[in-house]
Design a protein around this motif. Structure first.
Motif, PDB file in Angstrom:
ATOM      1  N   ALA A 149       0.826  -1.207   0.000  1.00 29.24           N
ATOM      2  CA  ALA A 149       0.000   0.000   0.000  1.00 29.24           C
ATOM      3  C   ALA A 149       0.861   1.258   0.000  1.00 29.24           C
ATOM      4  O   ALA A 149       0.510   2.276  -0.611  1.00 29.24           O
ATOM      5  CB  ALA A 149      -0.941  -0.003   1.198  1.00 29.24           C
ATOM      6  N   SER A 150       1.992   1.197   0.694  1.00 29.76           N
ATOM      7  CA  SER A 150       2.865   2.380   0.771  1.00 29.76           C
ATOM      8  C   SER A 150       3.501   2.694  -0.573  1.00 29.76           C
ATOM      9  O   SER A 150       3.959   3.823  -0.800  1.00 29.76           O
ATOM     10  CB  SER A 150       3.959   2.153   1.818  1.00 29.76           C
ATOM     11  N   GLU A 151       3.518   1.718  -1.489  1.00 27.11           N
ATOM     12  CA  GLU A 151       4.151   1.909  -2.789  1.00 27.11           C
ATOM     13  C   GLU A 151       3.179   2.398  -3.850  1.00 27.11           C
ATOM     14  O   GLU A 151       3.599   2.756  -4.958  1.00 27.11           O
ATOM     15  CB  GLU A 151       4.785   0.583  -3.240  1.00 27.11           C
ATOM     16  N   ILE A 152       1.873   2.412  -3.549  1.00 26.41           N
ATOM     17  CA  ILE A 152       0.861   2.791  -4.536  1.00 26.41           C
ATOM     18  C   ILE A 152       0.766   4.311  -4.627  1.00 26.41           C
ATOM     19  O   ILE A 152       0.546   4.987  -3.630  1.00 26.41           O
ATOM     20  CB  ILE A 152      -0.507   2.187  -4.172  1.00 26.41           C
ATOM     21  N   LYS A 153       0.944   4.841  -5.841  1.00 27.86           N
ATOM     22  CA  LYS A 153       0.836   6.279  -6.091  1.00 27.86           C
ATOM     23  C   LYS A 153      -0.119   6.478  -7.275  1.00 27.86           C
ATOM     24  O   LYS A 153       0.106   5.900  -8.340  1.00 27.86           O
ATOM     25  CB  LYS A 153       2.188   6.894  -6.430  1.00 27.86           C
ATOM     26  N   PRO A 154      -1.147   7.301  -7.151  1.00 29.38           N
ATOM     27  CA  PRO A 154      -1.623   7.923  -5.914  1.00 29.38           C
ATOM     28  C   PRO A 154      -2.341   6.914  -5.038  1.00 29.38           C
ATOM     29  O   PRO A 154      -2.735   5.847  -5.513  1.00 29.38           O
ATOM     30  CB  PRO A 154      -2.592   8.994  -6.426  1.00 29.38           C
ATOM     31  N   ARG A 155      -2.522   7.241  -3.780  1.00 27.70           N
ATOM     32  CA  ARG A 155      -3.225   6.366  -2.855  1.00 27.70           C
ATOM     33  C   ARG A 155      -4.671   6.173  -3.321  1.00 27.70           C
ATOM     34  O   ARG A 155      -5.269   7.047  -3.957  1.00 27.70           O
ATOM     35  CB  ARG A 155      -3.241   6.974  -1.453  1.00 27.70           C
ATOM     36  N   LYS A 156      -5.239   5.008  -2.993  1.00 29.57           N
ATOM     37  CA  LYS A 156      -6.631   4.751  -3.332  1.00 29.57           C
ATOM     38  C   LYS A 156      -7.213   3.754  -2.344  1.00 29.57           C
ATOM     39  O   LYS A 156      -6.481   3.082  -1.614  1.00 29.57           O
ATOM     40  CB  LYS A 156      -6.758   4.192  -4.749  1.00 29.57           C
ATOM     41  N   CYS A 157      -8.537   3.694  -2.309  1.00 28.66           N
ATOM     42  CA  CYS A 157      -9.254   2.681  -1.531  1.00 28.66           C
ATOM     43  C   CYS A 157      -8.816   2.660  -0.066  1.00 28.66           C
ATOM     44  O   CYS A 157      -8.540   1.589   0.502  1.00 28.66           O
ATOM     45  CB  CYS A 157      -9.066   1.297  -2.130  1.00 28.66           C
ATOM     46  N   ALA A 158      -8.767   3.821   0.569  1.00 28.43           N
ATOM     47  CA  ALA A 158      -8.259   3.889   1.936  1.00 28.43           C
ATOM     48  C   ALA A 158      -9.072   3.025   2.896  1.00 28.43           C
ATOM     49  O   ALA A 158      -8.515   2.258   3.689  1.00 28.43           O
ATOM     50  CB  ALA A 158      -8.242   5.338   2.421  1.00 28.43           C
ATOM     51  N   GLY A 159     -10.397   3.146   2.852  1.00 29.13           N
ATOM     52  CA  GLY A 159     -11.229   2.362   3.763  1.00 29.13           C
ATOM     53  C   GLY A 159     -11.091   0.870   3.544  1.00 29.13           C
ATOM     54  O   GLY A 159     -11.011   0.089   4.496  1.00 29.13           O
ATOM     55  N   TYR A 160     -11.053   0.461   2.295  1.00 27.60           N
ATOM     56  CA  TYR A 160     -10.881  -0.954   1.951  1.00 27.60           C
ATOM     57  C   TYR A 160      -9.522  -1.450   2.445  1.00 27.60           C
ATOM     58  O   TYR A 160      -9.417  -2.537   3.035  1.00 27.60           O
ATOM     59  CB  TYR A 160     -10.996  -1.109   0.438  1.00 27.60           C
ATOM     60  N   SER A 161      -8.480  -0.659   2.213  1.00 32.35           N
ATOM     61  CA  SER A 161      -7.140  -1.039   2.673  1.00 32.35           C
ATOM     62  C   SER A 161      -7.099  -1.219   4.184  1.00 32.35           C
ATOM     63  O   SER A 161      -6.500  -2.176   4.698  1.00 32.35           O
ATOM     64  CB  SER A 161      -6.118   0.031   2.263  1.00 32.35           C
ATOM     65  N   ILE A 162      -7.728  -0.290   4.899  1.00 35.69           N
ATOM     66  CA  ILE A 162      -7.755  -0.380   6.360  1.00 35.69           C
ATOM     67  C   ILE A 162      -8.465  -1.647   6.807  1.00 35.69           C
ATOM     68  O   ILE A 162      -7.997  -2.354   7.714  1.00 35.69           O
ATOM     69  CB  ILE A 162      -8.432   0.875   6.946  1.00 35.69           C
ATOM     70  N   SER A 163      -9.579  -1.970   6.158  1.00 36.99           N
ATOM     71  CA  SER A 163     -10.326  -3.167   6.558  1.00 36.99           C
ATOM     72  C   SER A 163      -9.541  -4.439   6.256  1.00 36.99           C
ATOM     73  O   SER A 163      -9.564  -5.399   7.039  1.00 36.99           O
ATOM     74  CB  SER A 163     -11.695  -3.199   5.873  1.00 36.99           C
ATOM     75  N   LYS A 164      -8.830  -4.470   5.127  1.00 39.24           N
ATOM     76  CA  LYS A 164      -8.062  -5.665   4.786  1.00 39.24           C
ATOM     77  C   LYS A 164      -6.828  -5.809   5.675  1.00 39.24           C
ATOM     78  O   LYS A 164      -6.411  -6.931   5.997  1.00 39.24           O
ATOM     79  CB  LYS A 164      -7.666  -5.636   3.311  1.00 39.24           C
ATOM     80  N   ALA A 165      -6.243  -4.696   6.102  1.00 37.05           N
ATOM     81  CA  ALA A 165      -5.154  -4.783   7.078  1.00 37.05           C
ATOM     82  C   ALA A 165      -5.674  -5.343   8.396  1.00 37.05           C
ATOM     83  O   ALA A 165      -4.988  -6.119   9.071  1.00 37.05           O
ATOM     84  CB  ALA A 165      -4.529  -3.405   7.295  1.00 37.05           C
TER      85      ALA A 165
END
Length: 240
Positions: A149-165
């Motif tokens: 996730a830290s390598e993805i530019k631009p950031r996307k899907c913040a809520g989804y990323s948080i839930s999958k973490a």
């Protein structure tokens, strides 16, 4: 006859799991779908005679309780689940960043993507429906990896990323907590890749058949040493 229990089977990855597994008459399949009143034509079209379609809204704990009772009635006293595939998931408001998260949408994603798999495992265990050597696959994403996730530019899907973490951390705990009651258990996370499904959205390049075929190959080759691991559908390990 191995028993597979799969959530989110009315479309996408869950549907493709059923399609591939139903090709063998040796497989008993519990196909969970959010609502029996929704359009299940695609699911029924790929189901085998040994596929049982049950309702399970993974965002609703009471629905999960009812689902577990249905699984118990379906399997009877002589069968247990050998493979549990927590495939149901949602990605809401993919354009939102950490600076404009909607609380309601984040809570919905946490309920379905984290609490759902937690309660399904817990309640199936309490009902003695998991085999001693059960393989549990929790469907994660590369977006749930801190490094990826830290390598993805631009950031996307913040809520989804948080839930999958959150799901990733849940899986780490499940992989250890379950061993006290199920000595042969193996719990893993899978990144299915960017698949051409409604959740995958525009731009996805991977066919569901390739993703699911790869995940099943990984799943069927697991050993005790793989407990608590995070895999790509190709078999490559994903960094946390």
């Amino acid at each position: 006859m191995p028993v597979y229990c799969i959530t989110g089977t009315n479309r996408g990855l869950g549907l493709e799991f059923v399609r591939q597994l139903a090709q063998s008459g040796d497989n008993t399949i519990i196909a969970a779908t959010r609502s029996l009143s929704s359009n299940l034509g695609d699911l029924k079209a790929v189901a085998s005679p040994s596929t049982h379609i049950l309702e399970c809204d993974t965002s609703n704990v009471q629905s999960i309780h009812s689902f577990v009772k249905g699984v118990s009635q379906t399997l009877g006293s002589d069968k247990k689940i050998d493979f549990l595939l927590n495939s149901a998931g949602v990605n809401l408001a993919s354009s939102q960043s950490s600076l404009n998260l909607s609380p309601d949408e984040l809570q919905t994603q946490m309920a379905i993507n984290v609490i759902g798999p937690a309660k399904i495992v817990e309640l199936l265990l309490d009902a003695s429906l998991l085999s001693n050597d059960v393989r549990i696959l929790n469907m994660s994403s590369g977006l749930g990896s801190m490094q990826r996730a830290s390598e993805i530019k631009p950031r996307k899907c913040a809520g989804y990323s948080i839930s999958k973490a959150g799901l990733n951390m849940l899986t780490v705990h499940q992989s250890e907590d379950l061993k006290a009651q199920l000595p042969g258990v193996v719990v893993i996370l899978m990144d299915p890749g960017w698949v051409k499904t409604r959740l995958g959205g525009a731009g996805a390049e991977l066919e569901p058949s390739e993703s699911i075929g790869g995940m099943l190959q990984v799943l069927h080759g697991l050993s005790g040493e793989d407990n608590g691991s995070f895999y790509h559908y190709s078999g490559e390990k994903i960094p946390w």
